[in-house]
Motif scaffolding. Structure first.
Motif, mmCIF file in Angstrom:
data_model
loop_
_atom_site.group_PDB
_atom_site.id
_atom_site.type_symbol
_atom_site.label_atom_id
_atom_site.label_comp_id
_atom_site.label_asym_id
_atom_site.label_seq_id
_atom_site.Cartn_x
_atom_site.Cartn_y
_atom_site.Cartn_z
ATOM 1 N N VAL A 1 0.854 -1.441 -0.256
ATOM 2 C CA VAL A 1 0.025 -0.379 0.160
ATOM 3 C C VAL A 1 0.696 1.740 -0.164
ATOM 4 C CG1 VAL A 1 -1.484 1.585 1.129
ATOM 5 C CG2 VAL A 1 -2.073 -0.715 1.009
ATOM 6 N N MET A 2 2.324 1.474 0.885
ATOM 7 C CA MET A 2 2.789 2.667 0.869
ATOM 8 C C MET A 2 3.629 2.394 -0.117
ATOM 9 S SD MET A 2 1.593 3.696 4.149
ATOM 10 C CE MET A 2 2.874 5.196 4.112
ATOM 11 N N ASN A 3 3.918 1.634 -1.004
ATOM 12 C CA ASN A 3 5.354 1.424 -1.645
ATOM 13 C C ASN A 3 4.501 1.734 -2.432
ATOM 14 O OD1 ASN A 3 7.917 1.088 -0.960
ATOM 15 N ND2 ASN A 3 6.753 -0.044 0.286
ATOM 16 N N PHE A 4 3.882 1.357 -3.643
ATOM 17 C CA PHE A 4 2.598 1.893 -4.771
ATOM 18 C C PHE A 4 1.576 2.598 -4.114
ATOM 19 C CE2 PHE A 4 4.061 -2.668 -5.577
ATOM 20 C CZ PHE A 4 4.517 -2.883 -6.357
ATOM 21 N N GLY A 5 0.811 3.057 -3.688
ATOM 22 C CA GLY A 5 0.063 3.841 -3.436
ATOM 23 C C GLY A 5 0.530 5.425 -2.662
ATOM 24 N N VAL A 6 0.955 5.448 -2.380
ATOM 25 C CA VAL A 6 1.596 6.639 -2.365
ATOM 26 C C VAL A 6 1.925 7.267 -3.423
ATOM 27 C CG1 VAL A 6 3.183 8.105 -1.535
ATOM 28 C CG2 VAL A 6 1.859 6.900 0.072
ATOM 29 N N PRO A 7 3.581 6.314 -4.136
ATOM 30 C CA PRO A 7 3.707 7.090 -5.378
ATOM 31 C C PRO A 7 2.645 7.826 -6.836
ATOM 32 C CG PRO A 7 5.087 5.586 -4.731
ATOM 33 C CD PRO A 7 3.577 5.266 -3.869
ATOM 34 N N ALA B 1 -0.922 7.437 -6.281
ATOM 35 C CA ALA B 1 -2.173 8.720 -5.650
ATOM 36 C C ALA B 1 -1.275 10.208 -5.250
ATOM 37 C CB ALA B 1 -2.288 8.410 -3.719
ATOM 38 N N PHE B 2 -0.279 10.600 -5.820
ATOM 39 C CA PHE B 2 0.274 11.010 -5.738
ATOM 40 C C PHE B 2 0.884 11.892 -7.155
ATOM 41 C CE2 PHE B 2 4.525 13.798 -6.998
ATOM 42 C CZ PHE B 2 3.791 15.188 -6.293
ATOM 43 N N GLY B 3 0.731 10.835 -8.333
ATOM 44 C CA GLY B 3 1.691 10.690 -9.757
ATOM 45 C C GLY B 3 0.020 11.253 -10.276
ATOM 46 N N LEU B 4 -1.208 10.670 -10.198
ATOM 47 C CA LEU B 4 -2.518 10.729 -10.445
ATOM 48 C C LEU B 4 -3.280 12.143 -9.946
ATOM 49 C CD1 LEU B 4 -4.056 7.477 -9.574
ATOM 50 C CD2 LEU B 4 -3.141 8.357 -11.663
ATOM 51 N N TRP B 5 -2.722 13.178 -8.615
ATOM 52 C CA TRP B 5 -3.596 13.881 -8.230
ATOM 53 C C TRP B 5 -2.246 15.193 -8.845
ATOM 54 C CZ3 TRP B 5 0.059 17.191 -5.381
ATOM 55 C CH2 TRP B 5 -0.525 18.641 -5.041
ATOM 56 N N HIS B 6 -1.384 14.710 -9.016
ATOM 57 C CA HIS B 6 -0.449 15.532 -9.998
ATOM 58 C C HIS B 6 0.094 15.630 -11.265
ATOM 59 C CE1 HIS B 6 3.281 18.099 -9.977
ATOM 60 N NE2 HIS B 6 3.962 17.662 -10.745
ATOM 61 N N GLY B 7 -0.441 14.229 -11.456
ATOM 62 C CA GLY B 7 -0.613 14.504 -13.503
ATOM 63 C C GLY B 7 0.475 13.668 -14.000
ATOM 64 N N ASN B 8 0.969 13.525 -13.783
ATOM 65 C CA ASN B 8 2.283 12.495 -13.767
ATOM 66 C C ASN B 8 2.715 11.174 -13.128
ATOM 67 O OD1 ASN B 8 4.912 11.778 -15.214
ATOM 68 N ND2 ASN B 8 4.946 13.860 -16.118
ATOM 69 N N LEU B 9 1.883 10.352 -13.574
ATOM 70 C CA LEU B 9 2.045 8.741 -12.853
ATOM 71 C C LEU B 9 3.649 8.485 -13.269
ATOM 72 C CD1 LEU B 9 0.455 7.061 -11.604
ATOM 73 C CD2 LEU B 9 -0.380 5.544 -13.553
ATOM 74 N N ILE B 10 3.994 8.335 -14.296
ATOM 75 C CA ILE B 10 5.448 8.093 -14.167
ATOM 76 C C ILE B 10 6.822 8.395 -13.496
ATOM 77 C CG2 ILE B 10 6.822 7.398 -16.406
ATOM 78 C CD1 ILE B 10 5.109 6.748 -17.778
ATOM 79 N N ASN B 11 6.564 10.240 -13.617
ATOM 80 C CA ASN B 11 7.588 10.742 -12.849
ATOM 81 C C ASN B 11 6.902 10.051 -11.450
ATOM 82 O OD1 ASN B 11 8.284 11.376 -15.371
ATOM 83 N ND2 ASN B 11 7.813 14.139 -14.437
ATOM 84 N N SER B 12 6.462 10.103 -11.185
ATOM 85 C CA SER B 12 6.028 9.968 -9.579
ATOM 86 C C SER B 12 6.836 8.343 -9.099
ATOM 87 C CB SER B 12 4.575 9.936 -9.199
ATOM 88 O OG SER B 12 4.301 9.848 -7.580
#
Length: 372
Positions: free
Chosen positions: A161-167, A169-180
């Protein structure tokens, strides 16, 4: 002798994450770039993981150097899962064995005498310590901690949850999933791993033995910068119950600052420290030992060695006298047994022994500085 079986899960995680961080991140930076928010959030996550290990796994649970509110313990438990360094119970059990049997190749899980590679990462790549995966008898106190046992029971799920969920969630919110995924996921994890691993490897090889030479641990300010204060490792191995690693005001130890700051907020309590006189005497004993070694080939070795020992003995006497009077003075202030402490004989005595200690320290510094 046949080598233990390879732990393929660990090896796969270490190799894949390192390759993506070493190749994928620079390539992505060159072709697309990372913005300030992405880099800032990755840094925040790195700090969160690192402090969860140093303040939580290490100083709170492994060594019980202070007590923490349940909310802070929960944050550290989640951060530890984010750092992907096994559960609190397992990590702390291993670490207690390390301290009890430091440098014993047969018992120390990551003995530095087995070499840099082994102590850094090799000990986790094979089944060297298989019997310890379910034996936590040296951590029975931690088994009474509900948060520790909750994290231990659900460690795999929490790690995912932490190692996949946090990146994600941030990537979807910020708009760049790969970078996150690259920065917050892979690079952050690799940095979290290897900066922690440096304490088991480099901190037992590179640095100064300030307080003891009975083990391989070293003090290293540069490593302290990389590991949130854990680089003062020689001090830690002799004073493991102290919540501080960097005891001087100028030493970089953000873990110490976090623990102390949380005390002001009511989130930590019962911070344990080592007696100042004991710390100073251990440091001086090592200075004496190093100074004596310098005299081996000196033409007046015996004469200088005698003088050195006399100055050292005199310094120890004055240290004992100073701390004894200081303790009495502090006790008098606390209990208010003396109405006018500022004009008391006890304060005058304190100032007198303090001045004598200052003078004796000057003599000691002078003789040690002039040794060739």
């Amino acid at each position: 002798m046949k080598k233990p079986a390879i732990i393929w899960l660990n090896v796969t995680i270490f190799v894949v994450t390192f390759l993506v961080a070493a190749i994928g991140v620079p390539y992505r930076a060159y072709t697309h770039g990372f913005d300030a928010m992405e880099m800032s959030f990755a840094l925040i996550c790195f700090i969160y993981c690192g402090m969860s290990i140093t303040a939580g796994y290490h100083r709170l649970w492994s060594h019980k150097t202070y007590q923490a509110h349940w909310s802070l313990r929960l944050l550290f438990a989640l951060g530890g899962a984010f750092a992907l360094q096994n559960s609190i119970l397992h990590w702390s059990s291993d670490h207690r064995v390390h301290h009890k049997h430091v440098d014993n190749n047969d018992k120390d899980p990551y003995s530095a005498k087995m070499g840099f590679w082994y102590s850094h990462i090799g000990w986790m790549c094979r089944e060297y310590q298989a019997h310890r995966y379910s034996d936590y008898n040296n951590a029975r106190d931690l088994q009474k901690d509900a948060i520790v046992m909750w994290q231990h029971k659900h460690y795999i799920l929490l790690s995912l949850v932490m190692n996949f969920g946090v990146p994600i969630a941030f990537g979807l919110w910020h708009g760049n999933l790969i970078n996150s995924l690259l920065l917050v996921g892979f690079l952050r994890l690799v940095l979290s791993h290897h900066t922690t691993f440096f304490i088991n490897s480099l901190a037992h090889i590179w640095g100064k033995q300030t307080y003891t030479d009975k083990n391989t641990a070293r003090d290293n300010g540069f490593l302290a910068f990389l590991t949130f204060g854990e680089g003062y490792h020689n001090f830690h191995h002799i004073f493991e119950n102290d919540y501080r690693n960097g005891i001087r005001w100028w030493q970089f130890d953000p873990t110490k600052w976090l623990i102390k700051s949380c005390q002001w907020l009511g989130l930590t309590s019962k911070l344990r420290t080592s007696p100042e006189d004991k710390i100073e005497k251990m440091r001086l004993a090592m200075m004496l030992k190093r100074s004596q070694k310098k005299l081996i080939n000196h033409p007046d070795a015996e004469k200088l060695r005698l003088k050195l020992q006399q100055e050292y003995d005199a310094l120890i006497v004055k240290i004992n006298a100073f701390y004894q009077v200081r303790k009495a003075l502090l006790q008098a202030k606390k209990e208010q047994v003396i109405n006018d402490v500022e004009n008391s004989e006890l304060l005058a005595q304190y100032n007198e022994v303090k001045q004598k200690l200052v003078e004796q320290r000057r003599c000691w510094q002078l003789i040690t500085a002039n040794l060739v």
